[in-house]
Write a protein that holds these residues in place. Structure first.
Motif, PDB file in Angstrom:
ATOM      1  N   GLY A 135       0.815  -1.207   0.000  1.00 12.36           N
ATOM      2  CA  GLY A 135       0.000   0.000   0.000  1.00 12.36           C
ATOM      3  C   GLY A 135       0.847   1.254   0.000  1.00 12.36           C
ATOM      4  O   GLY A 135       0.584   2.194  -0.766  1.00 12.36           O
ATOM      5  N   THR A 136       1.873   1.280   0.847  1.00 14.67           N
ATOM      6  CA  THR A 136       2.762   2.444   0.911  1.00 14.67           C
ATOM      7  C   THR A 136       3.455   2.664  -0.421  1.00 14.67           C
ATOM      8  O   THR A 136       3.527   3.792  -0.933  1.00 14.67           O
ATOM      9  CB  THR A 136       3.810   2.248   2.022  1.00 14.67           C
ATOM     10  OG1 THR A 136       3.141   2.109   3.282  1.00 14.67           O
ATOM     11  CG2 THR A 136       4.761   3.426   2.085  1.00 14.67           C
ATOM     12  N   VAL A 137       3.968   1.583  -0.995  1.00 13.27           N
ATOM     13  CA  VAL A 137       4.658   1.679  -2.289  1.00 13.27           C
ATOM     14  C   VAL A 137       3.699   2.134  -3.384  1.00 13.27           C
ATOM     15  O   VAL A 137       4.020   3.022  -4.180  1.00 13.27           O
ATOM     16  CB  VAL A 137       5.300   0.333  -2.653  1.00 13.27           C
ATOM     17  CG1 VAL A 137       5.738   0.309  -4.119  1.00 13.27           C
ATOM     18  CG2 VAL A 137       6.499   0.053  -1.750  1.00 13.27           C
ATOM     19  N   PRO A 162      -3.676   8.488 -17.221  1.00 10.94           N
ATOM     20  CA  PRO A 162      -2.365   8.317 -17.870  1.00 10.94           C
ATOM     21  C   PRO A 162      -1.640   7.026 -17.522  1.00 10.94           C
ATOM     22  O   PRO A 162      -0.650   6.684 -18.163  1.00 10.94           O
ATOM     23  CB  PRO A 162      -1.588   9.517 -17.342  1.00 10.94           C
ATOM     24  CG  PRO A 162      -2.144   9.751 -15.972  1.00 10.94           C
ATOM     25  CD  PRO A 162      -3.611   9.457 -16.092  1.00 10.94           C
ATOM     26  N   GLY A 163      -2.102   6.275 -16.519  1.00  9.48           N
ATOM     27  CA  GLY A 163      -1.459   5.025 -16.154  1.00  9.48           C
ATOM     28  C   GLY A 163      -2.061   4.484 -14.874  1.00  9.48           C
ATOM     29  O   GLY A 163      -2.876   5.143 -14.214  1.00  9.48           O
ATOM     30  N   LEU A 164      -1.675   3.261 -14.524  1.00  7.56           N
ATOM     31  CA  LEU A 164      -2.256   2.597 -13.361  1.00  7.56           C
ATOM     32  C   LEU A 164      -1.182   1.891 -12.551  1.00  7.56           C
ATOM     33  O   LEU A 164      -0.293   1.229 -13.101  1.00  7.56           O
ATOM     34  CB  LEU A 164      -3.303   1.565 -13.803  1.00  7.56           C
ATOM     35  CG  LEU A 164      -3.927   0.730 -12.683  1.00  7.56           C
ATOM     36  CD1 LEU A 164      -4.829   1.600 -11.801  1.00  7.56           C
ATOM     37  CD2 LEU A 164      -4.715  -0.455 -13.252  1.00  7.56           C
ATOM     38  N   ILE A 165      -1.290   2.023 -11.232  1.00  8.82           N
ATOM     39  CA  ILE A 165      -0.503   1.230 -10.302  1.00  8.82           C
ATOM     40  C   ILE A 165      -1.434   0.149  -9.760  1.00  8.82           C
ATOM     41  O   ILE A 165      -2.427   0.458  -9.093  1.00  8.82           O
ATOM     42  CB  ILE A 165       0.050   2.067  -9.127  1.00  8.82           C
ATOM     43  CG1 ILE A 165       0.802   3.306  -9.643  1.00  8.82           C
ATOM     44  CG2 ILE A 165       0.932   1.204  -8.244  1.00  8.82           C
ATOM     45  CD1 ILE A 165       2.001   3.000 -10.504  1.00  8.82           C
ATOM     46  N   GLY A 166      -1.145  -1.101 -10.050  1.00  2.00           N
ATOM     47  CA  GLY A 166      -1.986  -2.210  -9.611  1.00  2.00           C
ATOM     48  C   GLY A 166      -1.388  -2.904  -8.406  1.00  2.00           C
ATOM     49  O   GLY A 166      -0.307  -3.484  -8.485  1.00  2.00           O
ATOM     50  N   LYS A 217       7.037  -4.978 -13.066  1.00  2.00           N
ATOM     51  CA  LYS A 217       6.358  -5.820 -12.088  1.00  2.00           C
ATOM     52  C   LYS A 217       7.236  -5.951 -10.846  1.00  2.00           C
ATOM     53  O   LYS A 217       8.372  -6.414 -10.936  1.00  2.00           O
ATOM     54  CB  LYS A 217       6.086  -7.209 -12.673  1.00  2.00           C
ATOM     55  CG  LYS A 217       5.226  -7.197 -13.922  1.00  2.00           C
ATOM     56  CD  LYS A 217       5.072  -8.591 -14.501  1.00  2.00           C
ATOM     57  CE  LYS A 217       4.310  -8.573 -15.820  1.00  2.00           C
ATOM     58  NZ  LYS A 217       4.191  -9.927 -16.411  1.00  2.00           N
ATOM     59  N   LEU A 218       6.668  -5.540  -9.719  1.00  2.00           N
ATOM     60  CA  LEU A 218       7.368  -5.646  -8.445  1.00  2.00           C
ATOM     61  C   LEU A 218       6.690  -6.705  -7.593  1.00  2.00           C
ATOM     62  O   LEU A 218       5.458  -6.835  -7.608  1.00  2.00           O
ATOM     63  CB  LEU A 218       7.339  -4.312  -7.706  1.00  2.00           C
ATOM     64  CG  LEU A 218       7.878  -3.091  -8.460  1.00  2.00           C
ATOM     65  CD1 LEU A 218       7.626  -1.826  -7.653  1.00  2.00           C
ATOM     66  CD2 LEU A 218       9.359  -3.254  -8.763  1.00  2.00           C
ATOM     67  N   ILE A 222      13.103   1.477  -5.763  1.00  2.00           N
ATOM     68  CA  ILE A 222      12.113   1.500  -6.836  1.00  2.00           C
ATOM     69  C   ILE A 222      12.350   2.668  -7.778  1.00  2.00           C
ATOM     70  O   ILE A 222      12.141   2.558  -8.993  1.00  2.00           O
ATOM     71  CB  ILE A 222      10.691   1.519  -6.238  1.00  2.00           C
ATOM     72  CG1 ILE A 222      10.429   0.191  -5.518  1.00  2.00           C
ATOM     73  CG2 ILE A 222       9.643   1.759  -7.320  1.00  2.00           C
ATOM     74  CD1 ILE A 222       9.108   0.145  -4.777  1.00  2.00           C
ATOM     75  N   ASP A 223      12.798   3.795  -7.253  1.00  2.00           N
ATOM     76  CA  ASP A 223      13.127   4.940  -8.108  1.00  2.00           C
ATOM     77  C   ASP A 223      14.168   4.548  -9.163  1.00  2.00           C
ATOM     78  O   ASP A 223      14.073   4.952 -10.328  1.00  2.00           O
ATOM     79  CB  ASP A 223      13.662   6.099  -7.268  1.00  2.00           C
ATOM     80  CG  ASP A 223      12.592   7.140  -6.969  1.00  2.00           C
ATOM     81  OD1 ASP A 223      11.407   6.848  -7.239  1.00  2.00           O
ATOM     82  OD2 ASP A 223      12.930   8.219  -6.471  1.00  2.00           O
TER      83      ASP A 223
END
Length: 230
Positions: free
Chosen positions: A20-22, A126-130, A146-147, A218-219
């Motif tokens: 959730g934080t990520v 513009p995009g999605l974080i799933g 993919k993480l 992740i950056d």
């Protein structure tokens, strides 16, 4: 010539690893939408309980999915809201008991089929974080990054105990650890969409990392994949 697909970054893993934080951080950093797929299962399980439908009656539970209007708002944990049919049920959805209920229905093919298209519909510009458990393997297998986050059950139990204590709730660390381990085993061994990393996922163990350290790793990946400029 068809338009390029809307970009997606998936963040998978069990509960308590920092998904959730990520995910919230990524959505804010990139200005993208966010899908908390685990919340969808919690919402549906609670809807079944509210309607008096037994969780093992998977077809009846799945039928409730079409009746739910679901929205996520807020970019941080302290201002998050989860709207279900116009009512913010965030606190109930985030409760430990709701996670256990969700795990009970998540293995049912009828339930997963009912929620699959709803998850795909969150993919808009513009995009999605799933954020979930099978985002990179089932829902968005073509995601550009993919993480898969991991952490020990003991550390995840400590994090959950801290969250509950901050909310004025009591719990026993050993009980939380047992519940987490049991849920992990159920999710890993289910026949439909088990909790496993995609073959091309990048694994990050957050056991000994704080949120800033995870974000820094992740950056670097975002820059490497072209989502951020160096």
């Amino acid at each position: 010539m068809s338009a390029a697909p809307v970009p997606v970054i998936t963040v998978d893993g069990p509960s308590g690893v920092g998904k959730g934080t990520v995910s919230r951080g990524l959505a804010e950093r990139l200005g993208w939408h966010r899908l908390d797929s685990g919340a969808l299962y919690r919402i549906l399980a609670l809807a079944a309980v509210d309607a008096g439908v037994a969780l093992e009656q998977s077809d009846a539970v799945a039928a409730l999915a079409a009746q739910l209007d679901i929205r996520f708002t807020g970019s941080h944990e302290d201002d998050e809201a989860i709207w279900v049919n116009g009512v913010n049920r965030r606190d109930q959805i985030r409760a430990e008991a709701s996670g256990g209920l969700a795990s009970q229905i998540a293995a049912a093919p009828a339930v997963r089929a009912a929620l699959l298209q709803r998850q795909k519909d969150f993919r808009v510009a513009p995009g999605l974080i799933g954020d979930g458990r099978d985002m990179g393997t089932v829902v968005f297998p073509d995601a550009g990054l993919k993480l898969f986050l991991t952490a020990s059950a003991e550390e995840r139990a400590r994090r959950r105990l801290h969250q509950l204590s901050a909310a004025g709730q009591t719990a026993i660390l050993a009980d939380l650890c047992t519940e987490i381990s049991t849920r992990d085993e159920r999710d890993r061994t289910r026949s439909v969409a088990p909790l496993v990393p995609a073959s091309d996922a990048i694994l990050i163990d957050t056991t000994l990392l704080n949120p800033t350290q995870v974000a820094e790793r992740i950056d670097d990946l975002l820059k490497d994949r072209g989502f951020l400029r160096s």
